[in-house]
Design an enzyme around this catalytic site. Structure first.
Site, PDB file in Angstrom:
ATOM      1  N   HIS A 256       6.076   5.850   2.215  1.00  0.00           N
ATOM      2  CA  HIS A 256       5.842   4.446   1.831  1.00  0.00           C
ATOM      3  C   HIS A 256       5.271   3.642   2.995  1.00  0.00           C
ATOM      4  O   HIS A 256       5.534   3.931   4.166  1.00  0.00           O
ATOM      5  CB  HIS A 256       7.101   3.794   1.243  1.00  0.00           C
ATOM      6  CG  HIS A 256       8.212   3.524   2.200  1.00  0.00           C
ATOM      7  ND1 HIS A 256       9.509   3.931   1.995  1.00  0.00           N
ATOM      8  CD2 HIS A 256       8.230   2.846   3.384  1.00  0.00           C
ATOM      9  CE1 HIS A 256      10.268   3.529   2.995  1.00  0.00           C
ATOM     10  NE2 HIS A 256       9.521   2.873   3.849  1.00  0.00           N
TER      11      HIS A 256
ATOM     12  N   GLU B 204       6.407   2.352  -2.675  1.00  0.00           N
ATOM     13  CA  GLU B 204       7.022   3.665  -2.799  1.00  0.00           C
ATOM     14  C   GLU B 204       6.082   4.613  -3.548  1.00  0.00           C
ATOM     15  O   GLU B 204       5.169   4.163  -4.240  1.00  0.00           O
ATOM     16  CB  GLU B 204       8.331   3.538  -3.593  1.00  0.00           C
ATOM     17  CG  GLU B 204       9.322   2.558  -3.009  1.00  0.00           C
ATOM     18  CD  GLU B 204      10.148   3.153  -1.873  1.00  0.00           C
ATOM     19  OE1 GLU B 204       9.757   4.216  -1.330  1.00  0.00           O
ATOM     20  OE2 GLU B 204      11.170   2.549  -1.534  1.00  0.00           O
TER      21      GLU B 204
ATOM     22  N   ASP C 195       6.933  -7.446   4.000  1.00  0.00           N
ATOM     23  CA  ASP C 195       7.896  -7.338   2.908  1.00  0.00           C
ATOM     24  C   ASP C 195       9.208  -8.062   3.201  1.00  0.00           C
ATOM     25  O   ASP C 195       9.442  -8.512   4.328  1.00  0.00           O
ATOM     26  CB  ASP C 195       8.160  -5.860   2.578  1.00  0.00           C
ATOM     27  CG  ASP C 195       8.318  -4.983   3.831  1.00  0.00           C
ATOM     28  OD1 ASP C 195       8.530  -5.532   4.929  1.00  0.00           O
ATOM     29  OD2 ASP C 195       8.225  -3.758   3.698  1.00  0.00           O
TER      30      ASP C 195
ATOM     31  N   ASP D  68       9.233   9.001   2.834  1.00  0.00           N
ATOM     32  CA  ASP D  68       8.565   9.406   1.590  1.00  0.00           C
ATOM     33  C   ASP D  68       7.099   8.951   1.580  1.00  0.00           C
ATOM     34  O   ASP D  68       6.425   9.024   0.560  1.00  0.00           O
ATOM     35  CB  ASP D  68       9.306   8.824   0.373  1.00  0.00           C
ATOM     36  CG  ASP D  68       9.415   7.301   0.426  1.00  0.00           C
ATOM     37  OD1 ASP D  68       8.881   6.683   1.369  1.00  0.00           O
ATOM     38  OD2 ASP D  68      10.023   6.727  -0.499  1.00  0.00           O
TER      39      ASP D  68
HETATM   40  C1  F6R Z   1       8.987  -2.497   7.275  1.00  0.00           C
HETATM   41  C2  F6R Z   1       8.350  -1.668   6.267  1.00  0.00           C
HETATM   42  C3  F6R Z   1       8.649  -0.208   6.134  1.00  0.00           C
HETATM   43  C4  F6R Z   1       8.887   0.503   7.442  1.00  0.00           C
HETATM   44  C5  F6R Z   1       9.209   1.983   7.215  1.00  0.00           C
HETATM   45  C6  F6R Z   1       9.551   2.700   8.489  1.00  0.00           C
HETATM   46  O1  F6R Z   1       8.572  -3.849   7.148  1.00  0.00           O
HETATM   47  O2  F6R Z   1       7.599  -2.182   5.503  1.00  0.00           O
HETATM   48  O3  F6R Z   1       7.576   0.400   5.439  1.00  0.00           O
HETATM   49  O4  F6R Z   1       7.754   0.388   8.259  1.00  0.00           O
HETATM   50  O5  F6R Z   1      10.300   2.089   6.334  1.00  0.00           O
HETATM   51  O6  F6R Z   1      10.743   2.175   9.007  1.00  0.00           O
HETATM   52  P1  F6R Z   1      11.264   2.558  10.469  1.00  0.00           P
HETATM   53  O7  F6R Z   1      10.294   1.999  11.427  1.00  0.00           O
HETATM   54  O8  F6R Z   1      12.613   1.882  10.572  1.00  0.00           O
HETATM   55  O9  F6R Z   1      11.343   4.047  10.514  1.00  0.00           O
END
Ligand code: F6R
Length: 246
Positions: A141, A146, A70, A139
């Site tokens: 995701h 989301e 992303d 959440d």
């Molecule tokens: C990152 C991504 C997100 C993260 C998620 C967890 O490219 O796509 O889905 O993997 O938000 O983030 P952290 O690792 O910072 O807790």
């Protein structure tokens, strides 16, 4: 009842080493592999370990290709908080991967739909993703998919949930600077990877990890779809794994 591999590490560093073992195995077996990569805090110990192992001659990224999950809408490669910049600073600048073989959605595109379609096409042309690395949001995701009423199939533009913007605010000067939209691989894109490696570390991920792995499969918890993937490995540290009883 879990039907996939579930590995518990002592701490985030050990989780990174165990994840690096899996990446190393793939890089050795298939040097031209396609690595699906993620940003965020969770993969950092893995990226540090991979850099160290390449420097030690244990593996090579010279022929590998990569596709990232992303990117924020509106942030270019030079923006300090763009995911392209994150990848450069935390991995690509320190390994032998050819920069032209690293793909991240273009946050500055003027034609979102065309860019997303091209990203899907690119993944297809590369021959699909050999291993997709995932973190998990509070959440549920994965990527920036989301909670919603359906599982989005392909790479698309998303509005970011407030909880996600707040979680990511720590990297920006203020909440107002956190983008309100992003581009992300779809759930279908993620599910088409041949192997998935989900990493979760920290006590704050314990609740969502257990809901994703043991709860009902629902687009309200996007990561729950992974229960339907045939080859998933979950690496969690003890804190994140604390609510999983097997
Ligand atoms: C990152 C991504 C997100 C993260 C998620 C967890 O490219 O796509 O889905 O993997 O938000 O983030 P952290 O690792 O910072 O807790």
């Amino acid at each position: 009842m879990l039907h996939y591999e579930f590995i518990v590490a002592q701490n985030p560093e050990e989780a990174g080493k165990l994840a690096a073992d899996i990446f190393q195995e793939i890089l050795l077996a298939k040097p031209r592999c396609v690595l699906g990569l993620a940003t965020g805090s969770t993969p950092l110990p893995l990226y540090r370990e991979l850099i160290a192992r390449e420097k030690a001659g244990q593996l090579s990224f010279a022929q590998a290709r990569s596709v990232n999950l992303d990117e924020y809408k509106g942030l270019g490669p030079d923006h300090p908080q763009s995911y392209r910049r994150f990848m450069q600073e935390n991995l690509f600048d320190h390994i032998s991967i050819d920069p032209v073989n690293t793909y991240v959605p273009d946050g500055l595109t003027r034609n979102s739909q065309a860019m997303c379609a091209e990203y899907e096409k690119k993944i297809e042309t590369l021959g699909g993703v050999d291993i997709q690395l995932l973190g998990i949001g509070h959440d549920g995701h994965i990527g920036f998919n989301e909670p919603c009423d359906f599982f989005p199939a392909a790479t698309h533009e998303v509005e970011l949930e407030e909880i996600t913007r707040q979680a990511n605010q720590r990297f920006f000067d203020s909440i107002a600077e956190v983008p309100t939209a992003a581009y992300t691989m779809g759930i279908g894109t993620v599910m088409s990877a041949r192997q998935i490696l989900l990493m979760a570390t920290g006590a704050d991920k314990a609740d969502i990890l257990s809901r994703a792995l043991l709860g009902p499969v629902t687009p309200q918890v996007p990561a729950s779809i992974l229960q339907f993937h045939p080859h998933v490995t979950v690496i969690a540290d003890q804190a994140a794994a604390s609510l999983i009883r097997r």
